[in-house]
Design an enzyme around this catalytic site. Structure first.
Site: not given
Length: 218
Positions: A79, A125
């Site tokens: 990846e 958050y």
């Protein structure tokens, strides 16, 4: 015994092993899924291909030079294109974390999520640590085709969902990337648990205040 690594590299190796074990043991990425990288002064450290994040070995982590050439350790994750695309697009990035975490991966598979922002602002958050999370079209794991898609989104988005694949998060440190990934996964969990319910989202004024206060710089 003195290691052949600089203090910076030794600390980065220890962090990759420690956080990899933590993520695996908490069920955030199963089997040999997921990969992480850290940018160093003289290159990159990357988790090896087909490695389990719960059982990383300090000595076997993949070391790449600044051009991305493999110079030491085991062969790196396939990846790499998604990792390097983030580093190219976000100058502040010093670490990239890609997991197959259950709830955020589930969101990446749903046809009715907003491709511009798959994570609704249901807590402050997620806005502070993650921001808006676009969903990219599916590409084969490891394909270089993902790189231009990430480069187009990453300057404004430290977190991205790969379509039918899972989340990727960049951070100013490995710890920051892991914390943001955890926040993304927890909010994805809340999103799925509350699907179909009358959820109260943060308003535009509240979001603007958070974005101005906690700027997610590229």
């Amino acid at each position: 015994m003195k290691t052949p690594w600089s203090d910076e590299e030794e600390a980065a190796r220890e962090s990759l092993v420690r956080w990899g074990r933590s993520l695996f043991e908490r069920g955030l990425t199963p089997g040999s899924s997921g990969n992480m990288s850290v940018k160093l002064a003289d290159g990159f450290l990357v988790t090896p291909t087909n490695s389990c994040l719960g059982f990383l070995d300090l000595d076997r982590l993949s070391k790449l030079d600044p051009a991305g050439r493999h110079v030491a350790g085991d062969a790196p994750t396939k990846e790499l294109p998604l990792h390097f695309a983030f580093y190219e697009a976000r100058p502040s990035a010093r670490a990239v974390v890609h997991l197959h975490a259950t709830y955020s991966t589930a969101l990446s598979c749903l046809a009715d999520v907003d491709p511009a922002d798959a994570i609704p602002p249901i807590t402050p958050y997620v806005v502070m640590r993650v921001g808006r999370v676009p969903v990219l079209p599916y590409t084969r794991p490891g394909s270089p085709d993902v790189a231009p898609l990430i480069r187009a989104k990453a300057p404004a988005h430290p977190a991205i969902l790969l379509g039918n694949h899972g989340p990727v998060v960049a951070g100013t440190s490995l710890e920051a990337a892991v914390f943001a990934m955890e926040e993304l996964e927890e909010t994805a969990r809340l999103t799925i648990l509350t699907r179909g319910m009358a959820v109260r989202h943060l308003g535009q004024q509240e979001i603007a205040d958070l974005e101005a206060t906690f700027q997610l710089k590229g």
